[in-house]
Design a protein around this motif. Sequence first.
Motif, PDB file in Angstrom:
ATOM      1  N   ASN A 146      34.518  63.531  -3.614  1.00  0.00           N
ATOM      2  CA  ASN A 146      33.315  63.308  -2.797  1.00  0.00           C
ATOM      3  C   ASN A 146      32.133  62.791  -3.607  1.00  0.00           C
ATOM      4  O   ASN A 146      30.990  63.234  -3.421  1.00  0.00           O
ATOM      5  N   ILE A 147      32.422  61.858  -4.518  1.00  0.00           N
ATOM      6  CA  ILE A 147      31.368  61.215  -5.294  1.00  0.00           C
ATOM      7  C   ILE A 147      30.924  59.981  -4.519  1.00  0.00           C
ATOM      8  O   ILE A 147      31.710  59.058  -4.295  1.00  0.00           O
ATOM      9  N   SER A 148      29.671  59.959  -4.105  1.00  0.00           N
ATOM     10  CA  SER A 148      29.213  58.938  -3.166  1.00  0.00           C
ATOM     11  C   SER A 148      28.702  57.674  -3.836  1.00  0.00           C
ATOM     12  O   SER A 148      28.516  56.643  -3.188  1.00  0.00           O
ATOM     13  N   CYS A 149      28.452  57.733  -5.149  1.00  0.00           N
ATOM     14  CA  CYS A 149      27.893  56.577  -5.854  1.00  0.00           C
ATOM     15  C   CYS A 149      28.390  56.597  -7.289  1.00  0.00           C
ATOM     16  O   CYS A 149      28.471  57.663  -7.910  1.00  0.00           O
ATOM     17  N   MET A 150      28.721  55.404  -7.832  1.00  0.00           N
ATOM     18  CA  MET A 150      29.271  55.320  -9.183  1.00  0.00           C
ATOM     19  C   MET A 150      28.608  54.174  -9.939  1.00  0.00           C
ATOM     20  O   MET A 150      28.441  53.071  -9.418  1.00  0.00           O
ATOM     21  N   VAL A 151      28.229  54.447 -11.196  1.00  0.00           N
ATOM     22  CA  VAL A 151      27.730  53.412 -12.101  1.00  0.00           C
ATOM     23  C   VAL A 151      28.898  52.985 -12.970  1.00  0.00           C
ATOM     24  O   VAL A 151      29.450  53.793 -13.718  1.00  0.00           O
ATOM     25  N   GLU A 152      29.284  51.709 -12.887  1.00  0.00           N
ATOM     26  CA  GLU A 152      30.543  51.261 -13.492  1.00  0.00           C
ATOM     27  C   GLU A 152      30.417  49.824 -13.986  1.00  0.00           C
ATOM     28  O   GLU A 152      29.613  49.048 -13.473  1.00  0.00           O
ATOM     29  N   ASP A 153      31.217  49.471 -15.010  1.00  0.00           N
ATOM     30  CA  ASP A 153      31.213  48.085 -15.477  1.00  0.00           C
ATOM     31  C   ASP A 153      32.584  47.424 -15.413  1.00  0.00           C
ATOM     32  O   ASP A 153      32.685  46.196 -15.472  1.00  0.00           O
ATOM     33  N   SER A 154      33.657  48.197 -15.304  1.00  0.00           N
ATOM     34  CA  SER A 154      34.994  47.602 -15.227  1.00  0.00           C
ATOM     35  C   SER A 154      35.154  46.814 -13.938  1.00  0.00           C
ATOM     36  O   SER A 154      34.946  47.357 -12.849  1.00  0.00           O
ATOM     37  N   PRO A 155      35.542  45.537 -14.014  1.00  0.00           N
ATOM     38  CA  PRO A 155      35.704  44.750 -12.785  1.00  0.00           C
ATOM     39  C   PRO A 155      36.770  45.322 -11.861  1.00  0.00           C
ATOM     40  O   PRO A 155      36.658  45.215 -10.637  1.00  0.00           O
ATOM     41  N   TYR A 156      37.780  45.941 -12.439  1.00  0.00           N
ATOM     42  CA  TYR A 156      38.860  46.513 -11.638  1.00  0.00           C
ATOM     43  C   TYR A 156      38.367  47.737 -10.872  1.00  0.00           C
ATOM     44  O   TYR A 156      38.646  47.893  -9.676  1.00  0.00           O
ATOM     45  N   ASN A 157      37.625  48.594 -11.552  1.00  0.00           N
ATOM     46  CA  ASN A 157      37.094  49.779 -10.879  1.00  0.00           C
ATOM     47  C   ASN A 157      35.995  49.428  -9.883  1.00  0.00           C
ATOM     48  O   ASN A 157      35.916  50.029  -8.812  1.00  0.00           O
ATOM     49  N   ILE A 158      35.148  48.469 -10.230  1.00  0.00           N
ATOM     50  CA  ILE A 158      34.083  48.061  -9.308  1.00  0.00           C
ATOM     51  C   ILE A 158      34.680  47.611  -7.977  1.00  0.00           C
ATOM     52  O   ILE A 158      34.246  48.028  -6.893  1.00  0.00           O
ATOM     53  N   THR A 159      35.699  46.770  -8.056  1.00  0.00           N
ATOM     54  CA  THR A 159      36.347  46.240  -6.846  1.00  0.00           C
ATOM     55  C   THR A 159      36.971  47.347  -6.015  1.00  0.00           C
ATOM     56  O   THR A 159      36.784  47.410  -4.792  1.00  0.00           O
ATOM     57  N   SER A 160      37.705  48.247  -6.662  1.00  0.00           N
ATOM     58  CA  SER A 160      38.394  49.303  -5.906  1.00  0.00           C
ATOM     59  C   SER A 160      37.413  50.346  -5.368  1.00  0.00           C
ATOM     60  O   SER A 160      37.590  50.846  -4.250  1.00  0.00           O
ATOM     61  N   LEU A 161      36.390  50.663  -6.139  1.00  0.00           N
ATOM     62  CA  LEU A 161      35.378  51.609  -5.652  1.00  0.00           C
ATOM     63  C   LEU A 161      34.714  51.090  -4.384  1.00  0.00           C
ATOM     64  O   LEU A 161      34.554  51.820  -3.399  1.00  0.00           O
ATOM     65  N   ALA A 162      34.323  49.819  -4.420  1.00  0.00           N
ATOM     66  CA  ALA A 162      33.658  49.216  -3.261  1.00  0.00           C
ATOM     67  C   ALA A 162      34.568  49.201  -2.037  1.00  0.00           C
ATOM     68  O   ALA A 162      34.134  49.456  -0.915  1.00  0.00           O
ATOM     69  N   LYS A 163      35.860  48.920  -2.247  1.00  0.00           N
ATOM     70  CA  LYS A 163      36.820  48.902  -1.137  1.00  0.00           C
ATOM     71  C   LYS A 163      36.984  50.279  -0.512  1.00  0.00           C
ATOM     72  O   LYS A 163      37.276  50.407   0.673  1.00  0.00           O
ATOM     73  N   PHE A 164      36.781  51.316  -1.327  1.00  0.00           N
ATOM     74  CA  PHE A 164      36.871  52.686  -0.831  1.00  0.00           C
ATOM     75  C   PHE A 164      35.577  53.122  -0.140  1.00  0.00           C
ATOM     76  O   PHE A 164      35.457  54.258   0.301  1.00  0.00           O
ATOM     77  N   GLY A 165      34.603  52.211  -0.070  1.00  0.00           N
ATOM     78  CA  GLY A 165      33.348  52.524   0.601  1.00  0.00           C
ATOM     79  C   GLY A 165      32.368  53.298  -0.247  1.00  0.00           C
ATOM     80  O   GLY A 165      31.396  53.867   0.269  1.00  0.00           O
ATOM     81  N   ILE A 166      32.603  53.319  -1.559  1.00  0.00           N
ATOM     82  CA  ILE A 166      31.728  54.042  -2.472  1.00  0.00           C
ATOM     83  C   ILE A 166      30.640  53.108  -2.984  1.00  0.00           C
ATOM     84  O   ILE A 166      30.937  51.998  -3.453  1.00  0.00           O
ATOM     85  N   THR A 167      29.399  53.507  -2.868  1.00  0.00           N
ATOM     86  CA  THR A 167      28.285  52.700  -3.376  1.00  0.00           C
ATOM     87  C   THR A 167      28.473  52.524  -4.879  1.00  0.00           C
ATOM     88  O   THR A 167      28.562  53.494  -5.625  1.00  0.00           O
ATOM     89  N   THR A 168      28.539  51.265  -5.322  1.00  0.00           N
ATOM     90  CA  THR A 168      28.877  50.971  -6.710  1.00  0.00           C
ATOM     91  C   THR A 168      27.773  50.163  -7.365  1.00  0.00           C
ATOM     92  O   THR A 168      27.448  49.058  -6.938  1.00  0.00           O
ATOM     93  N   LEU A 169      27.180  50.747  -8.415  1.00  0.00           N
ATOM     94  CA  LEU A 169      26.184  50.037  -9.202  1.00  0.00           C
ATOM     95  C   LEU A 169      26.921  49.364 -10.350  1.00  0.00           C
ATOM     96  O   LEU A 169      27.392  50.033 -11.274  1.00  0.00           O
ATOM     97  N   SER A 177      30.663  39.558 -14.025  1.00  0.00           N
ATOM     98  CA  SER A 177      29.579  38.729 -13.476  1.00  0.00           C
ATOM     99  C   SER A 177      29.940  38.059 -12.154  1.00  0.00           C
ATOM    100  O   SER A 177      29.045  37.683 -11.389  1.00  0.00           O
ATOM    101  N   ASN A 178      31.235  37.912 -11.879  1.00  0.00           N
ATOM    102  CA  ASN A 178      31.634  37.244 -10.631  1.00  0.00           C
ATOM    103  C   ASN A 178      32.068  38.231  -9.553  1.00  0.00           C
ATOM    104  O   ASN A 178      32.562  37.831  -8.502  1.00  0.00           O
ATOM    105  N   ILE A 179      31.884  39.522  -9.805  1.00  0.00           N
ATOM    106  CA  ILE A 179      32.291  40.535  -8.831  1.00  0.00           C
ATOM    107  C   ILE A 179      31.127  40.818  -7.889  1.00  0.00           C
ATOM    108  O   ILE A 179      30.092  41.339  -8.292  1.00  0.00           O
TER     109      ILE A 179
END
Length: 201
Positions: A146-169, A177-179
């Motif tokens: 139940n983590i609602s927001c994540m600060v991340e730099d990995s392009p793979y994690n950024i993409t999957s976090l966003a798809k899961f509906g998690i607010t991703t910084l 840069s292209n994500i």
Amino acid sequence: MFELSGKYLGIDIDGCINDIEKFKQSRMYIYAKNLGVTKTKNINGYYLDEVFENLSKEDALNFWKEHYFELLALEPRPYAKEVISKLRSEGAKIWIISSRNDDITPDNFYGRIYDLTKEYLLRHGIVYDKLSMDVHDKASFCKLNNISCMVEDSPYNITSLAKFGITTLSFFAGHNSNIKGENIYSVNNWLGIYFTLHNMM
């Protein structure tokens, strides 16, 4: 402000609390050249074997073993400590979530990555409520916890976090840069993280 009071804010270490991209780029060409590898295929690759042609995954892993103690000594980015502390004082719960594991640990330090990371965070005054290591699928981890927001730099994690509906910084780097997309907010520094969260109304 984006509602974080009483909720967990997930924060990655390498690339977010510290600037691992700058560190990697300052050393990777010499490392590859010493292995006889000079041709690149994607200078913005996240992993070293994505950057260089004919560099194996094992060689990419050994790069971090070779620079292990330099990695552990990287200074936090400007205002990381202050912003994390401020967000925590405003009610957010801080969960440090890292993919670090003992795959990059020299043999005589094997099994100590968790304790060494705790020491690093304490030494630099990074406050937190929980610390989890060896987390590679951060989207599933955040969803499960139940983590609602994540600060991340990995392009793979950024993409999957966003798809899961998690607010991703998305902490800006060449490798992400292209994500772009729904639930993804690009940030360049820790003050930007603070103001981005406060401007989410």
